[in-house]
Scaffold this active site. Structure first.
Site, PDB file in Angstrom:
ATOM      1  N   ASN A  57      21.427 -33.094   9.071  1.00 37.39           N
ATOM      2  CA  ASN A  57      21.083 -31.690   9.316  1.00 37.39           C
ATOM      3  C   ASN A  57      22.265 -30.827   8.895  1.00 37.39           C
ATOM      4  OD1 ASN A  57      20.299 -29.225  10.309  1.00 37.39           O
ATOM      5  ND2 ASN A  57      20.386 -29.807  12.476  1.00 37.39           N
ATOM      6  N   LYS A  59      22.362 -27.705   8.814  1.00 36.06           N
ATOM      7  CA  LYS A  59      22.341 -26.438   9.577  1.00 36.06           C
ATOM      8  C   LYS A  59      22.553 -25.254   8.620  1.00 36.06           C
ATOM      9  CE  LYS A  59      23.997 -28.907  13.592  1.00 36.06           C
ATOM     10  NZ  LYS A  59      24.591 -28.839  14.900  1.00 36.06           N
ATOM     11  N   HIS A 143      15.073 -28.371  17.493  1.00 33.82           N
ATOM     12  CA  HIS A 143      16.525 -28.596  17.594  1.00 33.82           C
ATOM     13  C   HIS A 143      17.084 -27.757  18.745  1.00 33.82           C
ATOM     14  CE1 HIS A 143      20.783 -28.688  16.632  1.00 33.82           C
ATOM     15  NE2 HIS A 143      20.513 -29.798  15.955  1.00 33.82           N
ATOM     16  N   GLU A 145      19.607 -26.038  19.041  1.00 34.33           N
ATOM     17  CA  GLU A 145      20.085 -24.684  18.715  1.00 34.33           C
ATOM     18  C   GLU A 145      18.924 -23.696  18.701  1.00 34.33           C
ATOM     19  OE1 GLU A 145      22.262 -26.003  15.285  1.00 34.33           O
ATOM     20  OE2 GLU A 145      23.670 -26.996  16.644  1.00 34.33           O
ATOM     21  N   GLU A 217      18.915 -35.829  21.446  1.00 36.69           N
ATOM     22  CA  GLU A 217      20.219 -35.230  21.171  1.00 36.69           C
ATOM     23  C   GLU A 217      20.718 -34.501  22.418  1.00 36.69           C
ATOM     24  OE1 GLU A 217      20.694 -34.481  16.702  1.00 36.69           O
ATOM     25  OE2 GLU A 217      19.543 -32.805  17.453  1.00 36.69           O
ATOM     26  N   GLY A 223      28.018 -31.447  18.082  1.00 37.89           N
ATOM     27  CA  GLY A 223      29.106 -30.665  17.492  1.00 37.89           C
ATOM     28  C   GLY A 223      30.343 -30.581  18.358  1.00 37.89           C
ATOM     29  N   SER A 263      27.314 -35.906  17.553  1.00 36.59           N
ATOM     30  CA  SER A 263      28.651 -36.354  17.121  1.00 36.59           C
ATOM     31  C   SER A 263      28.655 -37.776  16.568  1.00 36.59           C
ATOM     32  CB  SER A 263      29.660 -36.201  18.261  1.00 36.59           C
ATOM     33  OG  SER A 263      29.783 -34.839  18.647  1.00 36.59           O
TER      34      SER A 263
END
Ligand code: PEP
Length: 307
Positions: A57, A59, A143, A145, A217, A223, A263
């Protein structure tokens, strides 16, 4: 909807060396009216059943030139054995077409989002038809985010509806789920994952799951460089499978691939790939470099752990 009340269930203590045949007691309550997973019996021999998948991904990163360079570096590795590993890269929307044209053909391309409906008066949105038109075969939906950023805040129902739209257009979906740090600390990890999955189970048919890959996730691991421990990862993946058996059916529980994301890097992928219920990875930061090829290679650790 609190389908799971105990976030403090015993850690599975999963073997890192062997897949197991599972005959399970219920660990994951399901919504009323559904079959209890207590009756579920399925083989976890994932090696032949669930092809390892590595998603990257990108992003909101990279430029056209940077994508061209990265794709050249990725082309240096030998052809994929696609019966053993699938690779899917997700560039930002403006670069989907370009990425498809410069990326090696044995890697697939995913969009990072789609519009819930068809083409029309939806300023700024991208319809599933358009994604397909430029050669995408996958889309990432749900996702964290997009679920959690205050400017976006997509709901469980909206994500489920978008998934239905994607599937109806022949796109495959990486469906992301996962808890925040606060939710984990409150013992609500499984409640959250089941809530997110149940919204989907209510929206699509049992046959549609063949084109869905779940990406677990934990938000606190994305991240941040904080990697969930192998025990934490396996515990949740195993319970997701129990949940699927109860709320959908045994076949879906057995065949649906569950990726881990958060990560993942060349340094930790091999240990995680050996976990019985880990069928691949969704990778953010580490997919922006050519060393992503090392994460792809971790399918060999998955195969080696399969008995
Ligand atoms: C992600 O964004 O899906 C992700 C897993 O990111 P990272 O690998 O950078 O934690």
């Amino acid at each position: 909807m609190a389908f799971i009340t105990s976030g403090a269930a015993a850690v599975s203590g999963a073997s890192l060396t062997a897949r197991r045949a599972f005959t399970g007691a219920a660990v994951c309550p399901v919504p009323s009216g559904r079959t209890s997973p207590a009756a579920a019996t399925w083989s976890m021999s994932a090696g032949g059943l669930r092809t390892f998948l590595v998603g990257g991904n990108w992003k909101c990163n990279l430029s056209k030139d940077a994508i061209t360079s990265l794709c050249k570096e990725l082309a240096a590795a030998p052809d994929l054995e696609t019966d053993k590993v699938e690779v899917v890269l997700a560039p930002p929307t403006p670069y989907l077409d370009h990425t498809r044209s410069v990326l090696r053909q044995d890697f697939e391309v995913a969009a990072q989002n789609i519009w819930v409906g068809g083409p029309g008066a939806y300023t700024g949105e991208t319809a599933a038809e358009m994604i397909k038109d430029v050669g995408c075969t996958w889309v990432i939906l749900g996702h964290s985010e997009r679920r959690n950023l205050p400017q976006i805040r997509e709901s469980d129902d909206f994500i489920a509806q978008k998934t239905k739209t994607a599937l109806s257009h022949g796109l495959k979906v990486m469906f992301c789920i996962g808890e925040t740090l606060e939710e984990r600390e409150e013992g609500r990890t499984l409640d959250v994952c089941v809530r997110q999955l149940h919204a989907l189970a209510e929206t699509i048919g049992a046959d549609d799951w063949k084109d869905v890959v779940i990406a677990y996730e934990p938000v606190w691991a994305i991240g941040t460089g904080k990697i969930a421990t192998p025990d934490q990862v396996e515990e949740v993946h195993e319970k997701i499978r129990h949940y699927l058996a109860g709320d959908v059916n045994d076949k879906v529980a057995q065949e649906t691939r569950i990726l881990y994301g958060g990560s993942v890097s060349p340094g930790n992928c091999n240990e995680l790939a050996q976990l019985p219920d880990v069928d691949g990875f969704l990778v953010g930061g580490a997919s922006l470099k050519a060393s992503f090829l090392e994460v792809i290679e971790s399918f060999k650790s998955d195969l080696a752990a399969t008995v």
